[in-house]
Design a protein around this motif. Structure first.
Motif, PDB file in Angstrom:
ATOM      1  N   TRP A 251     -11.613  16.595  20.744  1.00  0.00           N
ATOM      2  CA  TRP A 251     -11.771  17.702  19.799  1.00  0.00           C
ATOM      3  C   TRP A 251     -10.432  18.307  19.418  1.00  0.00           C
ATOM      4  O   TRP A 251     -10.232  18.713  18.264  1.00  0.00           O
TER       5      TRP A 251
ATOM      6  N   ALA B 163      -9.008  16.142  16.840  1.00  0.00           N
ATOM      7  CA  ALA B 163      -9.677  16.382  15.553  1.00  0.00           C
ATOM      8  C   ALA B 163      -9.060  17.601  14.870  1.00  0.00           C
ATOM      9  O   ALA B 163      -8.866  17.608  13.647  1.00  0.00           O
TER      10      ALA B 163
ATOM     11  N   PRO C 111     -13.424  14.720  26.455  1.00  0.00           N
ATOM     12  CA  PRO C 111     -13.960  15.314  25.216  1.00  0.00           C
ATOM     13  C   PRO C 111     -13.110  16.452  24.654  1.00  0.00           C
ATOM     14  O   PRO C 111     -12.972  16.573  23.433  1.00  0.00           O
ATOM     15  N   TRP C 112     -12.533  17.277  25.501  1.00  0.00           N
ATOM     16  CA  TRP C 112     -11.740  18.394  25.008  1.00  0.00           C
ATOM     17  C   TRP C 112     -10.532  17.894  24.218  1.00  0.00           C
ATOM     18  O   TRP C 112     -10.146  18.482  23.212  1.00  0.00           O
TER      19      TRP C 112
ATOM     20  N   GLY D 192      -6.678  10.872  19.822  1.00  0.00           N
ATOM     21  CA  GLY D 192      -8.137  10.944  19.892  1.00  0.00           C
ATOM     22  C   GLY D 192      -8.762   9.666  20.410  1.00  0.00           C
ATOM     23  O   GLY D 192      -9.724   9.693  21.182  1.00  0.00           O
TER      24      GLY D 192
END
Length: 77
Positions: A43, A46, A39-40, A30
């Motif tokens: 996430w 996460a 960004p993908w 991350g």
């Protein structure tokens, strides 16, 4: 009044180690993804972090936690 208490354990079990390693990998991915502006992947990492938490919980319930029947503590001298 008694001063004795049961030690809660320090998470030195296969379940805890697996959860922590998966979560550390997720945070590392991350962080790199955030730095590279992906960004993908941030996430997705996460999601992997949450998966690490779930894997640790499932392993603890399966007996690999500190007080589980499949856990053999290390002998200390």
């Amino acid at each position: 009044m008694t001063t004795q208490h049961e030690e809660p354990g320090h998470g030195d079990s296969p379940a805890a180690w697996t959860a922590v390693v998966v979560m550390l990998i997720a945070v590392t991915i991350g962080t790199v993804a955030f730095f590279l502006n992906m960004p993908w992947l941030v996430w997705a990492s996460a999601g992997l972090l949450l998966l690490g938490l779930i894997v640790g919980w499932v392993m603890a319930k399966a007996g690999y936690g500190v007080r589980g029947p499949k856990f053999v503590p290390k002998k200390t001298h």
